[in-house]
Enzyme design. Sequence first.
Site, PDB file in Angstrom:
ATOM      1  N   GLU A   1       0.858  -1.303  -0.134  1.00  0.00           N
ATOM      2  CA  GLU A   1      -0.075  -0.083  -0.094  1.00  0.00           C
ATOM      3  C   GLU A   1       1.022   1.126   0.022  1.00  0.00           C
ATOM      4  O   GLU A   1       1.601   1.609   0.982  1.00  0.00           O
ATOM      5  CB  GLU A   1      -0.979   0.099   1.231  1.00  0.00           C
ATOM      6  CG  GLU A   1      -2.044   1.168   1.244  1.00  0.00           C
ATOM      7  CD  GLU A   1      -3.055   1.146   2.420  1.00  0.00           C
ATOM      8  OE1 GLU A   1      -3.894   1.991   2.310  1.00  0.00           O
ATOM      9  OE2 GLU A   1      -2.689   0.633   3.453  1.00  0.00           O
TER      10      GLU A   1
ATOM     11  N   ASP B   1      -8.174  -3.679   7.811  1.00  0.00           N
ATOM     12  CA  ASP B   1      -7.117  -2.379   7.645  1.00  0.00           C
ATOM     13  C   ASP B   1      -6.795  -2.118   9.158  1.00  0.00           C
ATOM     14  O   ASP B   1      -6.756  -1.204   9.508  1.00  0.00           O
ATOM     15  CB  ASP B   1      -7.627  -1.278   6.978  1.00  0.00           C
ATOM     16  CG  ASP B   1      -6.857  -0.035   6.775  1.00  0.00           C
ATOM     17  OD1 ASP B   1      -5.705  -0.321   6.683  1.00  0.00           O
ATOM     18  OD2 ASP B   1      -7.256   1.344   6.656  1.00  0.00           O
TER      19      ASP B   1
END
Length: 385
Positions: free
Chosen positions: A132, A277
């Site tokens: 990410e 997350d």
Amino acid sequence: MKTLWKNADIIRPGQRLSGGQLLIDSNGVIEAIGARIECPSEPLHVRDGEGLTLVPGFIDVHVHGGDGCNVMDAREESLERMSVFHAAHGTTGFLATTNTSSQEHIVSALSCAAGVIQKGTGGADILGIHLEGPFISLKRKGAQLADDVRNPSPEQIEELLQAAENRIKLVTLAPELEGGMDAVEQFLAAGVTVSAGHSDATFKQMEAAVALGVNHTTHHFNGMSPLHHREPGLAGAGLMLPQLTVELIADGYHVHPAVVKMMYDLKSSDGICAITDAVTSCGLPDGDYGHKVMKDGLVFLKGTDTLAGSSLTMIQAVRNVLAFTGLALEDIISSFTSVPARQIGVDGFKGSLAPGKDADFVVLDAGLNVVSTWVRGKAVYEAGM
């Protein structure tokens, strides 16, 4: 020895098999599943699932940490502890997810994760790596580190791929960046699923990215150009373009419960990839955690109202989606199992309860509490032990 589960409710996409049976061979692979299985004559370990529900193991393709540990620690012990912690909440496989940092720091984390993947863990399997950043939009960086946000270059990408020993399964980037479309093509050529996220892309730019092969969005609605009636942006593209599977943090805060229901109405379970997350503080008490603070289970950059990951677990996300949508477990389970497996290319052996696939499953009680978690036919977590 083979293992037979009997008398359990078995959940598969669109199907609930009441009083079903599941036969696991001695290699941890599903041999048979059904209402009644012809049992082998050889020794058999029988488990009674009366009052219990078996669901495919949850696959979390976007998780940074938990139980005080983080992928960016670049320590084997952190990844092992994460695997055990998340297994206790129903996760049987996950992608070790990095975040925007210096090239040196990311390379170190990737190298460590690659080594642990090769070695294996005692909890949930690490199925690969989710990169990410750092190739993201400064405007949509969210909690990512501004000083390390940068445009992609072929040399940087190649260094990251090599450090990860080609175990990167998913990358989050902003395709509208200078060099962004070239980066999309380079990652795709390396077999990596490309997700648009932390991006200010327009709808037109997303159409171009999808034409190249982008098929995923990162924590949808968060860290992206919003939906507007004159410019649908990335948020609108995710809802409208059928090629895009959208990630969902179903904590009720990152995305309002009513919008979660709307997402399921528009995309269906097969178009949504549930994620946590989760960050370092997941599973820990409220308090200060470096440059982040957790209050009432919500994680923010210290001194701001900027969300900085979550403290969500996969089993809590399941409960939330059921509550938000009013759907049945069999109607949402794909988002937690087969969809993430498909998106990272492991659906040939993970993500569903079917003969020939790894016996990865979660045993739930009537209150949707995790009783035990099984990875490749072995119990890696059992409540009360």
